[in-house]
Design an enzyme around this catalytic site. Structure first.
Site, PDB file in Angstrom:
ATOM      1  CE  LYS A 113      -1.794   3.083   2.074  1.00 53.83           C
ATOM      2  NZ  LYS A 113      -1.658   4.481   1.587  1.00 53.83           N
ATOM      3  N   GLY A 150      -4.243   3.385  -2.525  1.00 54.45           N
ATOM      4  CA  GLY A 150      -5.488   3.841  -1.910  1.00 54.45           C
ATOM      5  C   GLY A 150      -5.202   4.549  -0.611  1.00 54.45           C
ATOM      6  N   GLY A 177      -5.003   5.316   3.455  1.00 50.58           N
ATOM      7  CA  GLY A 177      -4.559   4.547   4.608  1.00 50.58           C
ATOM      8  C   GLY A 177      -5.706   3.951   5.392  1.00 50.58           C
ATOM      9  CB  VAL A 213      -5.756   0.302   0.724  1.00 51.63           C
ATOM     10  CG1 VAL A 213      -4.805  -0.819   0.335  1.00 51.63           C
ATOM     11  CG2 VAL A 213      -6.701   0.630  -0.431  1.00 51.63           C
ATOM     12  N   GLY A 214      -4.995   0.501   3.765  1.00 53.19           N
ATOM     13  CA  GLY A 214      -4.080   0.199   4.867  1.00 53.19           C
ATOM     14  C   GLY A 214      -4.804  -0.498   6.008  1.00 53.19           C
ATOM     15  CD  GLU A 271      12.315   1.342  10.301  1.00 52.30           C
ATOM     16  OE1 GLU A 271      12.764   2.357  10.863  1.00 52.30           O
ATOM     17  OE2 GLU A 271      12.865   0.230  10.389  1.00 52.30           O
ATOM     18  CB  CYS A 292      12.414   9.624   9.237  1.00 54.49           C
ATOM     19  SG  CYS A 292      13.423   8.622   8.141  1.00 54.49           S
ATOM     20  CD  GLU A 314       8.953  13.477  12.011  1.00 52.22           C
ATOM     21  OE1 GLU A 314       7.777  13.060  12.038  1.00 52.22           O
ATOM     22  OE2 GLU A 314       9.904  12.796  11.590  1.00 52.22           O
TER      23      GLU A 314
HETATM   24  P1  NAD Z   1       1.538   8.819   7.525  1.00 45.80           P
HETATM   25  O1  NAD Z   1       1.632   8.048   8.796  1.00 45.80           O
HETATM   26  O2  NAD Z   1       0.503   9.852   7.395  1.00 45.80           O
HETATM   27  O3  NAD Z   1       1.290   7.812   6.310  1.00 45.80           O
HETATM   28  C1  NAD Z   1       2.147   6.713   6.063  1.00 45.80           C
HETATM   29  C2  NAD Z   1       1.375   5.628   5.332  1.00 45.80           C
HETATM   30  O4  NAD Z   1       0.381   5.092   6.217  1.00 45.80           O
HETATM   31  C3  NAD Z   1       0.620   6.131   4.088  1.00 45.80           C
HETATM   32  O5  NAD Z   1       0.714   5.172   3.076  1.00 45.80           O
HETATM   33  C4  NAD Z   1      -0.806   6.250   4.612  1.00 45.80           C
HETATM   34  O6  NAD Z   1      -1.767   6.141   3.597  1.00 45.80           O
HETATM   35  C5  NAD Z   1      -0.870   5.055   5.562  1.00 45.80           C
HETATM   36  N1  NAD Z   1      -1.944   5.102   6.567  1.00 45.80           N
HETATM   37  C6  NAD Z   1      -2.596   6.199   7.046  1.00 45.80           C
HETATM   38  N2  NAD Z   1      -3.545   5.825   7.930  1.00 45.80           N
HETATM   39  C7  NAD Z   1      -3.502   4.470   8.006  1.00 45.80           C
HETATM   40  C8  NAD Z   1      -4.228   3.496   8.755  1.00 45.80           C
HETATM   41  N3  NAD Z   1      -5.220   3.852   9.577  1.00 45.80           N
HETATM   42  N4  NAD Z   1      -3.893   2.199   8.611  1.00 45.80           N
HETATM   43  C9  NAD Z   1      -2.899   1.826   7.789  1.00 45.80           C
HETATM   44  N5  NAD Z   1      -2.181   2.692   7.037  1.00 45.80           N
HETATM   45  C10 NAD Z   1      -2.472   4.003   7.154  1.00 45.80           C
HETATM   46  O7  NAD Z   1       3.000   9.426   7.257  1.00 45.80           O
HETATM   47  P2  NAD Z   1       3.506  10.310   6.034  1.00 45.80           P
HETATM   48  O8  NAD Z   1       3.006  11.706   6.171  1.00 45.80           O
HETATM   49  O9  NAD Z   1       3.261   9.603   4.748  1.00 45.80           O
HETATM   50  O10 NAD Z   1       5.094  10.273   6.270  1.00 45.80           O
HETATM   51  C11 NAD Z   1       5.754  11.127   7.144  1.00 45.80           C
HETATM   52  C12 NAD Z   1       6.151  10.416   8.420  1.00 45.80           C
HETATM   53  O11 NAD Z   1       6.870   9.235   8.117  1.00 45.80           O
HETATM   54  C13 NAD Z   1       7.069  11.245   9.291  1.00 45.80           C
HETATM   55  O12 NAD Z   1       6.686  11.123  10.641  1.00 45.80           O
HETATM   56  C14 NAD Z   1       8.423  10.603   9.070  1.00 45.80           C
HETATM   57  O13 NAD Z   1       9.355  10.796  10.105  1.00 45.80           O
HETATM   58  C15 NAD Z   1       8.057   9.180   8.906  1.00 45.80           C
HETATM   59  N6  NAD Z   1       9.121   8.448   8.214  1.00 45.80           N
HETATM   60  C16 NAD Z   1       9.862   7.531   8.904  1.00 45.80           C
HETATM   61  C17 NAD Z   1      10.910   6.868   8.261  1.00 45.80           C
HETATM   62  C18 NAD Z   1      11.776   5.866   8.979  1.00 45.80           C
HETATM   63  O14 NAD Z   1      12.490   5.129   8.312  1.00 45.80           O
HETATM   64  N7  NAD Z   1      11.765   5.803  10.296  1.00 45.80           N
HETATM   65  C19 NAD Z   1      11.174   7.135   6.925  1.00 45.80           C
HETATM   66  C20 NAD Z   1      10.388   8.074   6.273  1.00 45.80           C
HETATM   67  C21 NAD Z   1       9.355   8.715   6.917  1.00 45.80           C
END
Ligand code: NAD
Length: 481
Positions: A178, A209, A211, A214-215, A253, A287, A387
């Site tokens: 996803k 899709g 989160g 699909v997530g 992560e 991140c 952050e």
């Molecule tokens: P996000 O948590 O909003 O979304 C990440 C993914 O999760 C997306 O694909 C989203 O559609 C999905 N998602 C959202 N709600 C969900 C649910 N209820 N169930 C399952 N999946 C769901 O994060 P973002 O804005 O895409 O990314 C930024 C964040 O990611 C920052 O906090 C950043 O630090 C972190 N990040 C961490 C790493 C690492 O390796 N530690 C790397 C990159 C980014």
């Protein structure tokens, strides 16, 4: 309203990748992909729904019946094919990343290359991993955990897909991916590329899709054994909570607020540009970005002068220009978030050394912010604790090495950290006291076999190399009487 470009330049993405084929979406909702440099619509994506997700999970489950019993050699062959297929499209993948989320090309290309190389790095790690051990009448084997759901963030989506897929394939798992809904263009290029690897049907499935649609289906579905997630703490917590009902294995992560400790013997002419590179990594949308710079009080004035000078080599602008160091934020929402933190920093009493509120001059059309460096920051201010995910650096002064270590560790996060100093023994001693999953000494560097992941709220589990493969394995012991 966004002005629309010529109709024929707007791409329409309407399929998912299920059971080895591109299939029309069952979900009907359509969203725009907006280019962050000028807020123009460049593509329309039809989003998958629960039904698309269940079809993909069913395909992965069927494929697992065979692939779950594959040998090391078979998996290695597939990893080499994936590497070859992805390698052929590095230029296109880079271009998609630059256009779709405004990643600067000087960052996007190495990130794509590191994703592509993950397949070979996993192959090497697999060769070195002992999957079976026997003694007496006991045999212990490392078995693939089952169908894995891989959920990615937008800020290096293609890298995360390659990395998670490489580890899962090496472990013998089949997957449903996803991708971030903000990364549909780069996902489309990547999956077209990986299709050429001629994988066993159902090994790789991708449903684009939301989160919470699909997530969430991946997290709740009992046929998915493992979720490997990259994203925010809030969603990571939800996945852990909701996944508990089906006893999901999870790798999370998550975010960071990484410290860079400048020791008092650091050579400032090199140390400052190096600290700024880490702070402004991926336009600050990383991140691992080193967003807290800890500086000895005795050197504060020299560091301030050094930062003002060094900012000239961090130009903001067109991400496709190889000279650009900082591009736009991914979206209007992210632009507003960064601006709100810059305002908050000023309200909290921090002093703006460079940057401040508003668009940089001449870049009003896109989601550009001014790279901002705050001084007089206290570690308990919101700008030092939360952050921001943008090019905002907090300079925090310290008196002693012990105080620097204490401030570095005084964070809910523990993903990444950096130590800069001339006496390498001392730098190592400081590094060994930092509560973070990865600490770099004297500059940003990488190793495809070294683990990646966080202490504390930065996550659960590790990726890369052997550590990444182990996250997709279960241990089985067979004992003969
Ligand atoms: P996000 O948590 O909003 O979304 C990440 C993914 O999760 C997306 O694909 C989203 O559609 C999905 N998602 C959202 N709600 C969900 C649910 N209820 N169930 C399952 N999946 C769901 O994060 P973002 O804005 O895409 O990314 C930024 C964040 O990611 C920052 O906090 C950043 O630090 C972190 N990040 C961490 C790493 C690492 O390796 N530690 C790397 C990159 C980014």
């Amino acid at each position: 309203m966004n002005a629309l470009p010529q109709r024929d330049t707007i791409k329409a993405l309407t399929t998912h990748y299920i059971d080895g084929a591109f299939v029309a979406s069952h979900g009907r909702e359509v969203v725009d992909v907006i280019r962050p440099t000028d807020a123009q619509v460049i593509a329309r994506v039809t989003l998958g729904d629960e039904e698309d997700t269940r079809r993909a999970i069913a395909a992965a489950k069927r494929a697992f019946a065979t692939y779950g019993r594959s040998t090391k050699e078979e998996r290695a062959k597939i990893l080499r094919r994936l590497h070859q297929a992805a390698s052929a499209r590095i230029d296109e993948l880079t271009a998609a990343m630059v256009e779709e989320y405004g990643g600067v090309v000087q960052f996007a290309r190495p990130i794509i290359e590191s994703g592509v190389n993950a397949f070979l790095a996993s192959e090497k790690a697999l060769q070195d991993l002992q999957l079976t051990r026997s003694w007496g009448k006991t045999t212990v084997s490392l078995e693939p955990v089952g169908v894995a759901g891989l959920i990615t963030a937008w800020n290096a989506n293609a890298l995360f897909i390659c990395l998670k897929l490489a580890s899962a394939v090496a472990a013998g798992c089949t997957v449903v991916i996803k991708p971030s809904e903000l990364s549909s263009l780069q996902t489309a290029v990547l999956i077209e590329a990986l299709h050429e690897a001629n994988l066993p049907k159902g090994l790789l499935n991708v449903v684009t899709g939301l989160g919470n649609v699909v997530g969430a289906e991946l997290v709740r579905n009992p046929d998915v054994a493992k979720i490997s997630f990259t994203g925010s703490v809030a969603v990571g917590e939800k996945i852990m909570r909701d996944g508990a009902e089906t006893m999901k294995r999870v790798t999370l992560e998550l975010g960071g607020k990484s410290p860079t400790i400048l020791l008092d013997d650091a050579a400032l002419d090199q140390a400052i540009p190096s600290a700024l590179v880490m702070a402004f990594l991926n336009s600050g949308q990383a991140c691992a970005a080193g967003t807290r710079l800890l500086v000895p009080k005795s050197q504060l004035d020299a560091v301030k002068r050094g930062i003002r000078d060094a900012m000239r080599v961090f130009p903001v602008g067109d991400p496709a220009d190889p000279k650009t160091a900082i591009g736009p934020m991914v979206s209007q929402k992210q632009y507003e978030r960064v601006e709100s933190y810059i305002r908050k920093g000023i309200e909290e009493g921090a002093e703006v050394l460079v940057g401040g509120e508003g668009h940089p001059e001449g870049l009003e059309a896109g989601y550009y912010v001014k790279p901002t460096v705050f001084v007089n920051v206290k570690n308990d201010m919101a700008i030092a604790r939360e952050e921001i995910f943008g090019p905002v650096l907090c300079v925090i002064a310290y008196d002693t090495e012990e105080e620097a270590i204490r401030i570095a560790n005084d964070s809910k996060y523990g993903l990444h950290a950096a130590v800069i100093g001339t006496d390498i023994q001392r730098a190592r001693r400081v590094a060994s006291q930092i509560r973070a999953g990865r600490v770099v000494i004297n500059g940003m560097t990488d190793d495809a076999q070294a683990p990646w992941g966080g202490f504390k709220y930065s996550g659960v589990g590790r990726e890369y190399g052997r550590y990444g493969i182990e996250a997709f394995l279960e241990t089985r012991a067979i004992l003969e009487a």
